[in-house]
Structure formats: structure tokens, C-alpha cells
Design an enzyme around this catalytic site. Structure first.
Site, PDB file in Angstrom:
ATOM      1  N   GLY A  83     -72.910 -81.880 -28.808  1.00 16.31           N
ATOM      2  CA  GLY A  83     -71.686 -82.543 -29.255  1.00 16.31           C
ATOM      3  C   GLY A  83     -70.824 -81.633 -30.103  1.00 16.31           C
ATOM      4  O   GLY A  83     -69.627 -81.899 -30.282  1.00 16.31           O
ATOM      5  N   THR A  85     -68.324 -78.947 -31.324  1.00 17.07           N
ATOM      6  CA  THR A  85     -67.128 -78.426 -30.634  1.00 17.07           C
ATOM      7  C   THR A  85     -66.791 -77.025 -31.162  1.00 17.07           C
ATOM      8  O   THR A  85     -67.391 -76.562 -32.126  1.00 17.07           O
ATOM      9  CB  THR A  85     -65.919 -79.364 -30.853  1.00 17.07           C
ATOM     10  OG1 THR A  85     -65.664 -79.463 -32.262  1.00 17.07           O
ATOM     11  CG2 THR A  85     -66.175 -80.744 -30.289  1.00 17.07           C
ATOM     12  N   ASN A 110     -66.138 -84.725 -26.697  1.00 11.96           N
ATOM     13  CA  ASN A 110     -66.016 -86.094 -27.191  1.00 11.96           C
ATOM     14  C   ASN A 110     -66.894 -87.004 -26.328  1.00 11.96           C
ATOM     15  O   ASN A 110     -66.607 -87.214 -25.157  1.00 11.96           O
ATOM     16  CB  ASN A 110     -64.552 -86.546 -27.126  1.00 11.96           C
ATOM     17  CG  ASN A 110     -64.328 -87.757 -27.981  1.00 11.96           C
ATOM     18  OD1 ASN A 110     -65.126 -88.682 -27.962  1.00 11.96           O
ATOM     19  ND2 ASN A 110     -63.253 -87.756 -28.738  1.00 11.96           N
ATOM     20  N   PHE A 111     -67.961 -87.522 -26.940  1.00 16.89           N
ATOM     21  CA  PHE A 111     -68.900 -88.338 -26.167  1.00 16.89           C
ATOM     22  C   PHE A 111     -68.494 -89.806 -26.088  1.00 16.89           C
ATOM     23  O   PHE A 111     -69.175 -90.585 -25.430  1.00 16.89           O
ATOM     24  CB  PHE A 111     -70.318 -88.208 -26.742  1.00 16.89           C
ATOM     25  CG  PHE A 111     -71.052 -87.017 -26.184  1.00 16.89           C
ATOM     26  CD1 PHE A 111     -71.440 -86.991 -24.853  1.00 16.89           C
ATOM     27  CD2 PHE A 111     -71.330 -85.920 -26.963  1.00 16.89           C
ATOM     28  CE1 PHE A 111     -72.095 -85.895 -24.305  1.00 16.89           C
ATOM     29  CE2 PHE A 111     -71.991 -84.813 -26.434  1.00 16.89           C
ATOM     30  CZ  PHE A 111     -72.369 -84.802 -25.101  1.00 16.89           C
ATOM     31  N   HIS A 143     -57.289 -86.017 -37.607  1.00 16.88           N
ATOM     32  CA  HIS A 143     -58.706 -86.081 -37.970  1.00 16.88           C
ATOM     33  C   HIS A 143     -58.867 -85.992 -39.487  1.00 16.88           C
ATOM     34  O   HIS A 143     -57.993 -85.488 -40.184  1.00 16.88           O
ATOM     35  CB  HIS A 143     -59.479 -84.909 -37.361  1.00 16.88           C
ATOM     36  CG  HIS A 143     -59.956 -85.150 -35.968  1.00 16.88           C
ATOM     37  ND1 HIS A 143     -59.268 -84.727 -34.861  1.00 16.88           N
ATOM     38  CD2 HIS A 143     -61.078 -85.775 -35.492  1.00 16.88           C
ATOM     39  CE1 HIS A 143     -59.931 -85.066 -33.765  1.00 16.88           C
ATOM     40  NE2 HIS A 143     -61.029 -85.716 -34.120  1.00 16.88           N
ATOM     41  N   LYS A 147     -62.873 -81.678 -41.041  1.00 19.10           N
ATOM     42  CA  LYS A 147     -63.025 -81.051 -39.719  1.00 19.10           C
ATOM     43  C   LYS A 147     -62.644 -79.572 -39.800  1.00 19.10           C
ATOM     44  O   LYS A 147     -61.643 -79.226 -40.418  1.00 19.10           O
ATOM     45  CB  LYS A 147     -62.163 -81.787 -38.677  1.00 19.10           C
ATOM     46  CG  LYS A 147     -62.416 -81.324 -37.242  1.00 19.10           C
ATOM     47  CD  LYS A 147     -61.816 -82.293 -36.240  1.00 19.10           C
ATOM     48  CE  LYS A 147     -61.863 -81.773 -34.819  1.00 19.10           C
ATOM     49  NZ  LYS A 147     -63.210 -81.623 -34.291  1.00 19.10           N
ATOM     50  N   THR A 154     -61.267 -82.169 -28.075  1.00 15.52           N
ATOM     51  CA  THR A 154     -60.704 -83.283 -27.297  1.00 15.52           C
ATOM     52  C   THR A 154     -59.215 -83.051 -27.028  1.00 15.52           C
ATOM     53  O   THR A 154     -58.728 -83.265 -25.915  1.00 15.52           O
ATOM     54  CB  THR A 154     -60.899 -84.608 -28.066  1.00 15.52           C
ATOM     55  OG1 THR A 154     -62.289 -84.720 -28.356  1.00 15.52           O
ATOM     56  CG2 THR A 154     -60.429 -85.809 -27.285  1.00 15.52           C
TER      57      THR A 154
HETATM   58  N1  NAP Z   1     -68.612 -84.449 -29.160  1.00 13.06           N
HETATM   59  C1  NAP Z   1     -68.307 -85.477 -29.958  1.00 13.06           C
HETATM   60  O1  NAP Z   1     -68.248 -86.640 -29.520  1.00 13.06           O
HETATM   61  C2  NAP Z   1     -68.066 -85.212 -31.420  1.00 13.06           C
HETATM   62  C3  NAP Z   1     -67.741 -86.238 -32.302  1.00 13.06           C
HETATM   63  C4  NAP Z   1     -67.618 -85.949 -33.660  1.00 13.06           C
HETATM   64  C5  NAP Z   1     -67.826 -84.650 -34.114  1.00 13.06           C
HETATM   65  N2  NAP Z   1     -68.116 -83.667 -33.221  1.00 13.06           N
HETATM   66  C6  NAP Z   1     -68.409 -82.279 -33.612  1.00 13.06           C
HETATM   67  O2  NAP Z   1     -69.751 -82.239 -34.079  1.00 13.06           O
HETATM   68  C7  NAP Z   1     -69.899 -81.175 -35.031  1.00 13.06           C
HETATM   69  C8  NAP Z   1     -70.529 -81.724 -36.293  1.00 13.06           C
HETATM   70  O3  NAP Z   1     -69.653 -82.641 -36.916  1.00 13.06           O
HETATM   71  P1  NAP Z   1     -70.053 -83.353 -38.282  1.00 13.06           P
HETATM   72  O4  NAP Z   1     -68.842 -84.125 -38.690  1.00 13.06           O
HETATM   73  O5  NAP Z   1     -71.370 -84.061 -38.174  1.00 13.06           O
HETATM   74  O6  NAP Z   1     -70.227 -82.052 -39.220  1.00 13.06           O
HETATM   75  P2  NAP Z   1     -71.050 -81.912 -40.566  1.00 13.06           P
HETATM   76  O7  NAP Z   1     -71.050 -83.198 -41.326  1.00 13.06           O
HETATM   77  O8  NAP Z   1     -70.543 -80.661 -41.227  1.00 13.06           O
HETATM   78  O9  NAP Z   1     -72.555 -81.679 -40.058  1.00 13.06           O
HETATM   79  C9  NAP Z   1     -73.016 -80.520 -39.430  1.00 13.06           C
HETATM   80  C10 NAP Z   1     -74.404 -80.233 -39.991  1.00 13.06           C
HETATM   81  O10 NAP Z   1     -75.041 -79.238 -39.195  1.00 13.06           O
HETATM   82  C11 NAP Z   1     -75.654 -78.303 -40.050  1.00 13.06           C
HETATM   83  N3  NAP Z   1     -75.915 -77.039 -39.381  1.00 13.06           N
HETATM   84  C12 NAP Z   1     -75.137 -75.919 -39.314  1.00 13.06           C
HETATM   85  N4  NAP Z   1     -75.749 -74.963 -38.592  1.00 13.06           N
HETATM   86  C13 NAP Z   1     -76.945 -75.477 -38.178  1.00 13.06           C
HETATM   87  C14 NAP Z   1     -78.029 -74.982 -37.392  1.00 13.06           C
HETATM   88  N5  NAP Z   1     -78.010 -73.741 -36.889  1.00 13.06           N
HETATM   89  N6  NAP Z   1     -79.092 -75.788 -37.172  1.00 13.06           N
HETATM   90  C15 NAP Z   1     -79.117 -77.020 -37.684  1.00 13.06           C
HETATM   91  N7  NAP Z   1     -78.126 -77.545 -38.438  1.00 13.06           N
HETATM   92  C16 NAP Z   1     -77.049 -76.794 -38.674  1.00 13.06           C
HETATM   93  C17 NAP Z   1     -74.684 -78.205 -41.204  1.00 13.06           C
HETATM   94  O11 NAP Z   1     -75.301 -77.607 -42.329  1.00 13.06           O
HETATM   95  P3  NAP Z   1     -74.354 -76.831 -43.413  1.00 13.06           P
HETATM   96  O12 NAP Z   1     -73.457 -77.886 -43.995  1.00 13.06           O
HETATM   97  O13 NAP Z   1     -75.353 -76.277 -44.350  1.00 13.06           O
HETATM   98  O14 NAP Z   1     -73.602 -75.796 -42.615  1.00 13.06           O
HETATM   99  C18 NAP Z   1     -74.360 -79.691 -41.419  1.00 13.06           C
HETATM  100  O15 NAP Z   1     -75.340 -80.335 -42.196  1.00 13.06           O
HETATM  101  C19 NAP Z   1     -68.492 -80.589 -35.199  1.00 13.06           C
HETATM  102  O16 NAP Z   1     -68.374 -79.471 -34.338  1.00 13.06           O
HETATM  103  C20 NAP Z   1     -67.567 -81.712 -34.735  1.00 13.06           C
HETATM  104  O17 NAP Z   1     -66.324 -81.230 -34.245  1.00 13.06           O
HETATM  105  C21 NAP Z   1     -68.236 -83.923 -31.894  1.00 13.06           C
END
Ligand code: NAP
Length: 253
Positions: A83, A85, A110-111, A143, A147, A154
Site C-alpha cells: 500500500g 506509495t 489506493n486500495f 491530504h 503525508k 492516486t
Molecule cells: N494504498 C493505499 O490505499 C494507501 C492509503 C493510505 C496511505 N497509503 C500510503 O501508505 C504509506 C504509509 O502511510 P501512513 O499514513 O501509515 O504512514 P506513517 O503513519 O508514517 O506509518 C509508516 C510507518 O512505517 C514505518 N517504517 C518505515 N520504514 C519501515 C521499514 N523498512 N519496515 C517497517 N516499517 C517501516 C515508519 O517508521 P518511522 O516513522 O520510524 O519511519 C512508520 O511507523 C504511505 O506511503 C502512504 O502514502 C496508501
């Protein structure tokens, strides 16, 4: 195949926690949570031991870590849902890794099922607008202020759908256009970051006398995690490199 699905969550931030809630509410076992620093994680990095008995790893981590995560998870012969991006310049490397290991992977910027329906609606609209040169397309997205990529995956996908379906449009432009006029062959894809918004996307077509706008608004992150869990069920036992488009197409056939 054992009926009960066991997953690993990679990245225990906003989305990782949402995935955990959705998985548990559906009776899916979360056997491993991997995050370098977050409380509640069961491991700091991906190894045979930290992944344990998980069959599928769901990655919502950071763009810079995706390829390494794929190497490790596919190396352990487990399937993946990505997921995260902002890593798509490396997509061919990801595909090669999956083909080499003979595992399965599904990714999507975007899932949310709603957004994937929105993609189809935009595709239909763009094909129609292709025949009406007076209408000029644009995309913008809003957003939350945490972000880290802009525009998000998306919005870029919406821009690509416009380029694929409106022949007079050849390029997307993401930057502020401050020293020239936009080229008629360009589509402006703009981003706004503020507050808590989980994600709003607007596609518009501006004509000489009116404007048509299509809008998708996510009310929470639950739509993303529900779609990612559907993707995990779909990729279970499958080999190959897929996007959410393949899942949607297989659902409507
Ligand atoms: N596809 C979809 O439907 C969708 C929907 C929403 C969001 N997203 C995407 O999903 C991603 C995460 O979003 P979020 O809002 O959850 O971000 P977030 O709150 O910053 O969470 C990401 C987490 O992953 C950790 N991390 C970083 N590198 C890692 C690794 N190598 N192994 C394991 N964990 C690791 C980070 O740690 P640190 O803080 O220590 O770096 C943080 O705790 C983004 O790229 C966002 O754009 C996608």
C-alpha cells in the site's frame, strides 16, 4: 489450504494500525508487526523469525524501504500487499524480484474500493471528453499534513487515466506554474496539504460555459484497510505481479 489467514504488518503507523483493526474484526490473525521504532511492534526488521508463520505481508511503510522489504519478504517465499506509495520508479525492479522468487504481489496507490470505482468513472468520462476539445481536464487532491509525497500515487493515477484517454493531453505537470502559461498538451495535477483529511481527489473538465467535476472523498482510513485486506485474500496462493486493477477486473467479470 488452511482457512485462517495469517498476516504480517510492515509499518505500524496510521495505516498499519488500521490494517490491524480491520484484520482482527474479520478474524484474520496478525502474527507479526514489523516497524523499526513503534511501540507494539513484534519485530524491528524483516527476518524469517519476525515474519514467522505469516503467509502474506501487508506493507504500509515508507517509499525508500519498499524494494528492500520486497527482497526480504519474497526471499522468504511469502506473498505481499503493498500500500506504500511513492516508490513506483522502481516498479520494474519489484516485478523482476517477484518473478525471480516465484511469489505473488499486489500493489495499489489506493486500495479503497470506492477509489477504484472512481478510476473507472474517470476513465469513462475522459473518453467522452476526448471527443469534446472545448473541455480542459485538471486534477487536484487534498491530504493531511503528515503525508510525505505530493502529488500522491492516486492523483498521479488519475492524471495517467486522463493522458491515456484524452489524445490531446500528453504530459502531467505537478509544479506551481509561475513563469509561463500551461501548455495545452499538459494536465495540471495539484496538491494541498492541511489538517487531518484522509484523502480527497477531484477531477474536473472546464468548458467554455460550465465545469464538470467528479470527486471522491475518503471519510476515514477504513476504506483503504478494507480494500487491502480484500487484496490479501485475493493474492493468497497466487503467483505474479498484480495491481488493484486486476482484482477489480476479476470481480466484475
Ligand atoms: N494504498 C493505499 O490505499 C494507501 C492509503 C493510505 C496511505 N497509503 C500510503 O501508505 C504509506 C504509509 O502511510 P501512513 O499514513 O501509515 O504512514 P506513517 O503513519 O508514517 O506509518 C509508516 C510507518 O512505517 C514505518 N517504517 C518505515 N520504514 C519501515 C521499514 N523498512 N519496515 C517497517 N516499517 C517501516 C515508519 O517508521 P518511522 O516513522 O520510524 O519511519 C512508520 O511507523 C504511505 O506511503 C502512504 O502514502 C496508501
Amino acid at each position: 489450504m488452511d482457512e485462517k489467514i495469517r498476516i504480517a504488518i510492515i509499518g505500524y503507523g496510521r495505516m498499519g494500525r488500521e490494517i490491524e483493526t480491520t484484520a482482527r474484526s474479520e478474524g484474520i490473525e496478525v502474527v507479526s508487526i514489523i516497524d523499526p521504532a513503534k511501540d507494539g511492534a513484534t519485530g524491528k526488521e524483516i527476518t524469517k523469525e519476525t515474519i514467522g508463520e505469516a503467509e502474506i505481508a501487508i506493507d504500509f511503510s515508507s517509499p525508500g524501504s519498499v524494494i528492500e522489504n520486497i527482497k526480504r519478504v519474497a526471499g522468504l517465499k511469502k506473498n505481499m500487499v503493498i500500500g506504500t506509495t511513492g516508490w513506483y520508479v522502481q516498479i520494474e525492479e519489484a516485478r523482476r524480484l517477484i518473478e525471480k522468487e516465484g511469489t505473488g504481489l499486489i500493489y495499489s496507490p489506493n486500495f479503497s474500493i470506492g477509489v477504484n470505482i472512481f478510476f473507472q468513472i474517470v476513465k469513462e468520462a475522459a473518453s467522452l471528453i476526448d471527443k469534446f476539445p472545448g473541455y480542459d481536464p485538471y486534477v487536484y487532491e487534498l491530504h493531511h499534513n503528515q503525508k510525505t509525497d505530493a502529488p500522491g500515487g492516486t492523483a498521479k493515477e488519475l492524471g495517467s487515466i486522463i493522458l491515456q484517454n484524452i489524445k490531446r493531453k500528453k504530459d502531467m505537470v505537478f509544479d506551481r506554474i509561475s513563469d509561463r502559461r500551461i501548455d495545452p498538451a499538459e494536465v495540471h495535477v495539484a496538491s494541498i496539504r492541511a489538517g487531518q483529511m484522509p484523502g480527497t481527489h477531484v477531477v474536473g473538465f472546464d468548458g467554455p460555459a460550465d465545469t464538470i467535476e467528479l470527486k471522491h472523498t475518503a471519510r476515514s482510513r477504513a476504506g483503504f484497510s478494507e480494500g487491502a485486506i480484500e487484496a490479501a485474500k485475493w493474492i493468497r496462493g497466487r503467483k505474479g505481479f498484480y495491481s488493484m486493477k486486476d482484482l477489480i477486473e476479476s470481480a466484475v467479470k
